[in-house]
Design an enzyme around this catalytic site. Structure first.
Site, short mmCIF file in Angstrom:
data_model
loop_
_atom_site.label_atom_id
_atom_site.label_comp_id
_atom_site.label_asym_id
_atom_site.label_seq_id
_atom_site.Cartn_x
_atom_site.Cartn_y
_atom_site.Cartn_z
N GLU A 146 -4.39 -0.78 -0.12
CA GLU A 146 -3.99 -2.10 0.39
C GLU A 146 -3.97 -2.33 1.69
O GLU A 146 -2.83 -2.78 2.24
CB GLU A 146 -2.80 -2.31 -0.15
CG GLU A 146 -1.42 -1.49 0.05
CD GLU A 146 -1.32 -0.18 -0.56
OE1 GLU A 146 -2.35 0.31 -1.07
OE2 GLU A 146 -0.28 0.58 -0.58
N HIS A 153 -4.02 -5.74 -7.96
CA HIS A 153 -3.01 -4.81 -7.72
C HIS A 153 -2.91 -4.61 -6.09
O HIS A 153 -1.83 -4.69 -5.45
CB HIS A 153 -3.54 -3.47 -8.20
CG HIS A 153 -2.60 -2.35 -7.91
ND1 HIS A 153 -1.60 -1.88 -8.61
CD2 HIS A 153 -2.66 -1.51 -6.72
CE1 HIS A 153 -1.02 -0.81 -8.23
NE2 HIS A 153 -1.77 -0.71 -6.88
N GLU A 154 -4.06 -4.44 -5.54
CA GLU A 154 -4.02 -4.47 -4.00
C GLU A 154 -3.47 -5.77 -3.40
O GLU A 154 -2.81 -5.62 -2.35
CB GLU A 154 -5.63 -4.10 -3.34
CG GLU A 154 -6.16 -2.71 -3.92
CD GLU A 154 -5.19 -1.46 -4.13
OE1 GLU A 154 -4.21 -1.63 -3.16
OE2 GLU A 154 -5.46 -0.70 -5.11
N HIS A 164 0.13 -5.66 -3.48
CA HIS A 164 0.89 -4.90 -2.19
C HIS A 164 0.99 -5.69 -1.01
O HIS A 164 1.98 -5.19 -0.17
CB HIS A 164 -0.24 -3.70 -1.91
CG HIS A 164 0.05 -2.44 -2.70
ND1 HIS A 164 1.40 -1.94 -3.03
CD2 HIS A 164 -0.75 -1.55 -3.47
CE1 HIS A 164 1.22 -0.82 -3.61
NE2 HIS A 164 -0.02 -0.75 -4.14
N GLU A 179 4.77 1.27 -5.59
CA GLU A 179 3.62 1.48 -6.69
C GLU A 179 4.15 0.33 -8.02
O GLU A 179 3.48 -0.12 -8.71
CB GLU A 179 3.16 2.57 -7.06
CG GLU A 179 2.35 3.20 -5.67
CD GLU A 179 1.09 2.30 -5.20
OE1 GLU A 179 0.66 1.55 -6.26
OE2 GLU A 179 0.54 2.54 -4.17
N ASP A 215 1.84 13.76 -1.47
CA ASP A 215 0.69 13.28 -2.40
C ASP A 215 1.30 14.09 -3.75
O ASP A 215 0.78 13.76 -4.71
CB ASP A 215 -0.35 14.39 -1.86
CG ASP A 215 -1.49 13.46 -2.08
OD1 ASP A 215 -1.54 12.21 -1.75
OD2 ASP A 215 -2.49 14.14 -2.52
N TYR A 263 3.70 4.41 -10.91
CA TYR A 263 3.22 3.33 -11.19
C TYR A 263 3.75 2.94 -12.54
O TYR A 263 4.06 1.89 -12.71
CB TYR A 263 1.82 3.65 -11.52
CG TYR A 263 1.15 3.81 -10.20
CD1 TYR A 263 1.07 5.14 -9.51
CD2 TYR A 263 0.20 3.03 -9.42
CE1 TYR A 263 0.25 5.34 -8.13
CE2 TYR A 263 -0.65 3.09 -8.51
CZ TYR A 263 -0.34 4.56 -7.84
OH TYR A 263 -1.09 4.50 -6.48
N1 BES Z 1 -1.77 2.53 -2.46
C1 BES Z 1 -2.55 3.12 -3.54
C2 BES Z 1 -3.41 4.13 -3.26
C3 BES Z 1 -2.78 5.48 -2.69
C4 BES Z 1 -1.50 5.93 -3.44
C5 BES Z 1 -3.25 6.14 -1.49
C6 BES Z 1 -1.01 7.03 -2.79
C7 BES Z 1 -2.91 7.08 -1.01
C8 BES Z 1 -1.57 7.89 -1.61
C9 BES Z 1 -3.11 1.92 -4.22
O1 BES Z 1 -2.79 0.68 -4.14
C10 BES Z 1 -3.49 2.07 -5.52
O2 BES Z 1 -2.57 2.28 -6.31
N2 BES Z 1 -4.74 2.47 -5.94
C11 BES Z 1 -4.95 2.68 -7.58
C12 BES Z 1 -5.64 1.30 -8.06
C13 BES Z 1 -4.93 0.72 -9.03
C14 BES Z 1 -5.44 -0.40 -9.79
C15 BES Z 1 -3.73 1.32 -9.82
C16 BES Z 1 -6.26 3.64 -7.52
O3 BES Z 1 -6.80 4.11 -6.54
O4 BES Z 1 -6.71 3.91 -8.65
ZN ZN Z 2 -1.02 0.67 -5.46
#
Ligand code: BES
Ligand code: ZN
Length: 617
Positions: free
Chosen positions: A288, A312-313, A316, A335, A392, A400
């Site tokens: 995002e 989703h993005e 954010h 999330e 991480d 989520y």
């Molecule tokens: N912000 C996240 C990606 C992220 C999370 C990067 C933790 C680094 C550390 C992004 O918004 C996200 O949740 N992406 C998901 C997509 C989604 C539709 C749930 C993905 O990458 O799968």
């Molecule tokens: Zn996200």
């Protein structure tokens, strides 16, 4: 007359100066919480604005230049920044060279950079270079792009990787505005999480401005042979030329999504909402980055079926970018709220059935995750304790999908009208600032629960492991029918093709994910011969199908070669780890290692590090 004008003028002036006073005072007196993933001591000295002047060199794969910060010093004799794998060449304070010290290296946090400052120091400037170990940057060869003629570069900052390409105070609590001047080869274009160019320029020098204050993890850069195509006045897409029209078509509902989001929780505060579709090694579905979401090409399915990612993005832009988790222990505030908001946007555009299918897929993800985390129940709490660990570790489906389920259950308890009014006021109150779990609970109690005399087990949801008994029950008729069709196939070996006629990709995903553990190879073959899953053009369907093929030792229709090819091009962490995990579960680690040997070089560090750990490397 003159006197009246004078009075008006002076009162305006007093008003402005009062506001200025208030703002600068706030800057000085804001108290930052203890933070275990940054070395910065913002209560002593904090950055407020970045001016970045860098050169992107594809031949040496190095970014070099100067990061100049405006700072606010609360009478400290030094300021501490985060760095990791950076070469620091020179540091100045208000133009004069000063001493600096790089502390010991921590495997996940990197090295603190301590800089000498004076009581009245206003600016510090750091001349630096990235190194080959940088974790944020992925330098792609031409071969790894769609066009295959030019190299590509992108950054990934979240959670704590920005410090590997910019020396910075890398804590989500610290917000800065930024300007940047970025020099790239003249045949490429640069874009950032900022006001962006829409066309290439011959000089290869691009200027950027991000005037809203953002945390370091949202600073992002992509450089490649890309073009822009507008969808509306304030939305559009960037992609490589051969993908541009397809991407534009796939995301053509983007303006409608922004409108739906604004109708729910208030004005979009970032002016522009664009998406750049990156090469397939991008480690996430989406990221995002403000004003410019980064996205994987695996969502370009040709039928808009995977565009909930854009919702989703976009969500954010409120939950995360406007109201930011104070620490990575509060990641669920980013999330969980975003998944809730995403599903509300999808419902507004495409109806309740689509929304419930998404919610149920998430519910199954959550149950799978809980099953896999039986030995570590503390990690299934919404509020985490990641001290001494890499953030991480907390970035899994608990934040989520349990986060979503909490908010959905709350919504069903209080009613949608009250829920929406509450969320709108929550975003409004915390705009351009951070919040933590405890402040959220207080706000929830005061503004939603006590006010309406409602009792709710908020603490259990947030501080206890697992899923409380009062979780909302999500139903989808479409999914119930899918389950019936699957069940009858398993029992009779006859597939009711007519029943599958109008299935959406979500229904196919649900079908494939729910094969019984003892499905036979013959049944797999029969399904593949009927539906050609192995060659599906929808990446989500192929991913769950490949998972089943691996788990069930199915080798028909050349699926093994397809899986190897998929893992060698797609770097999306969720897909990649699902498949390597399946190999491990099926005791086929040798095959996994063979594929990984060639595939690893195509992955961003985020994906490679996770797979290394999974395969015990
Ligand atoms: N912000 C996240 C990606 C992220 C999370 C990067 C933790 C680094 C550390 C992004 O918004 C996200 O949740 N992406 C998901 C997509 C989604 C539709 C749930 C993905 O990458 O799968
Ligand atoms: Zn996200």
């Amino acid at each position: 007359m003159k006197k009246a004008l004078f009075l008006v003028l002076t009162s305006i002036l007093t008003l402005i100066s009062c506001q200025e006073n208030k703002e600068s005072k706030q800057e000085n007196t804001k108290t930052y919480l203890e933070e275990s993933h940054s070395y910065a001591q913002p209560n002593d000295a904090v950055i407020t604005h970045l001016n970045l002047d860098i050169d992107v060199d594809f031949d040496t794969q190095v970014i070099s230049g100067v990061a100049t910060y405006d700072i606010v010093n609360n009478s400290s004799s030094f300021i501490i920044l985060d760095t990791k794998f950076l070469e620091i060449e020179e540091v100045t304070a208000d133009g004069k060279e000063v001493g600096f010290y790089l502390g010991t290296m921590d495997e996940s946090l990197g090295q603190p950079l301590t800089i000498e400052i004076k009581e009245d120091t206003k600016k510090i400037a750091i001349t630096y270079k990235t190194t080959a170990q940088t974790e944020a940057l992925q330098w792609l060869t031409a071969q790894q792009t769609a066009e295959k003629t030019n190299p590509f570069l992108f950054t990934q900052g979240q959670a704590i990787l920005t410090r590997t390409w910019i020396p910075i105070q890398d804590s989500p609590q610290i917000r800065i505005t930024y300007d940047a001047t970025v020099k790239v080869p003249s045949n490429l274009m640069a874009v950032m999480s900022a006001e962006n160019p829409k066309e290439k320029n011959a000089s290869g020098v691009y200027n950027f401005k991000m005037k809203q204050p953002i945390p370091a993890y949202l600073i992002a850069l992509a450089v490649g042979d890309i073009e822009y195509k507008a969808i509306s006045d304030r939305t559009g897409v960037y992609a490589e030329k051969s993908m541009l029209d397809k991407v534009h078509e796939e995301f053509s509902d983007m303006e409608k999504m922004v409108v739906a989001a604004e109708d729910l929780y208030g004005e979009y505060d970032w002016e522009q909402f664009d998406v750049i579709v990156l090469p397939p090694s991008f480690p996430f579905g989406g990221m995002e980055n403000p004003r410019l979401t980064f996205a994987t090409p695996t969502v370009i399915a040709g039928d808009k079926s995977l565009t909930s990612l854009v919702a989703h993005e976009l969500a954010h832009s409120w939950s995360g970018n406007l109201v930011t988790n104070a620490t990575w222990n509060d990641f669920w505030l980013n999330e969980g709220f975003t998944v809730y908001f995403e599903i509300r946007i999808m419902e507004a555009l495409y109806g309740k059935e689509r929304a419930n299918m998404l919610a149920l897929i998430g519910r199954q993800d959550l149950d799978d995750e809980l099953e896999g985390m039986k030995e570590t129940p503390n990690d299934t709490k919404l509020k985490l304790d990641l001290k001494g660990r890499n953030p991480d570790d907390g970035m899994n489906s608990i934040a989520y999908d349990k986060g979503y389920l909490f908010l959905r259950t709350l919504e069903e308890k209080v009613g949608r009208e009250k829920m929406d009014a509450f969320l709108k006021s929550y975003f409004n109150k915390n705009a351009f600032s951070t919040t933590n779990t405890e402040d959220f609970i207080t706000y929830l109690n005061e503004n939603l629960l006590e006010k309406n005399n409602i009792t709710f087990n908020t603490e259990e949801w947030i501080y206890e492991p697992g899923v409380p008994d009062n979780a909302a029950i999500i139903k989808s008729n479409a999914f119930t029918n899918v389950e019936k069709t699957l069940q009858s196939f398993i029992e009779t070996n006859k597939i009711d093709v007519a029943a599958t006629q109008n299935w959406t990709p979500q229904e196919w995903v649900h079908f494939v994910r729910n094969f019984p553990e003892d499905i036979s190879v013959d049944q797999m073959q029969q399904l593949d011969d009927t539906f050609d899953f192995t060659n599906s053009t929808n990446s989500y369907i192929t991913m769950v199908w490949y998972e089943q093929a691996i788990l069930n030792n199915y080798h028909g229709n050349n699926v093994d070669a397809k899986i190897a090819e998929f893992l060698n091009t797609v770097g999306r962490r969720w897909y990649v780890t699902t498949l390597f995990n399946a190999f491990a579960k099926a005791n086929r680690t040798d095959e996994a290692l063979k594929i990984y040997k060639t595939a690893r070089g195509n992955y961003h560090s985020v994906t490679a590090n996770t797979v290394d750990e999974m395969l015990g490397l």
